[in-house]
Motif scaffolding. Sequence first.
Motif, short mmCIF file in Angstrom:
data_model
loop_
_atom_site.label_atom_id
_atom_site.label_comp_id
_atom_site.label_asym_id
_atom_site.label_seq_id
_atom_site.Cartn_x
_atom_site.Cartn_y
_atom_site.Cartn_z
N UNK A 35 0.83 -1.20 0.00
CA UNK A 35 0.00 0.00 0.00
C UNK A 35 0.86 1.25 0.00
N UNK A 36 1.96 1.22 0.75
CA UNK A 36 2.84 2.39 0.77
C UNK A 36 3.46 2.64 -0.61
N UNK A 68 3.57 15.07 -10.80
CA UNK A 68 3.93 15.19 -12.22
C UNK A 68 2.79 15.83 -13.01
N UNK A 69 1.55 15.49 -12.68
CA UNK A 69 0.40 16.09 -13.35
C UNK A 69 0.33 17.58 -13.07
N UNK A 70 0.55 17.97 -11.82
CA UNK A 70 0.54 19.39 -11.47
C UNK A 70 1.65 20.14 -12.23
N UNK A 71 2.83 19.55 -12.28
CA UNK A 71 3.93 20.19 -13.01
C UNK A 71 3.59 20.32 -14.49
N UNK A 72 2.97 19.31 -15.04
CA UNK A 72 2.57 19.35 -16.46
C UNK A 72 1.53 20.43 -16.72
N UNK A 119 1.12 7.22 -6.41
CA UNK A 119 0.01 8.14 -6.68
C UNK A 119 0.44 9.58 -6.41
N UNK A 120 1.15 9.80 -5.33
CA UNK A 120 1.62 11.16 -5.02
C UNK A 120 2.58 11.65 -6.09
#
Length: 72
Positions: free
Chosen positions: A49-50, A62-66, A56-57
Motif C-alpha cells: 500500500x505504501x 507530475x500532473x501538477x507540473x505538467x 500516486x503522489x
Amino acid sequence: MNMYMYYAIFSLILVFGLVTTFMIGFSRKNREGDTSYFQKTGVKWARLTSFYVVAIIAGLLALIAYIRYLIQ
C-alpha cells in the motif's frame, strides 16, 4: 521544461518499473519458492500500500507540473 523532458522522465519510470519487475520475478528466491510466503501478510499489505501511495503522489505531482507548464 521542454515537452521531451517529460517524455524522457516518464520513459525512465516505465523502464525502471519493467526492469525491477523482471528482477523480482526471476530472482533466485522466487524460483526456489518461499515457504513463509503466507506468513506476516499484514506487513506485506502495508508495504504494498505504501508503494501505491508513493506512486500516486508522484503521479499527482507530475500532473501538477505538467498543467503548470501548459499554463505558462
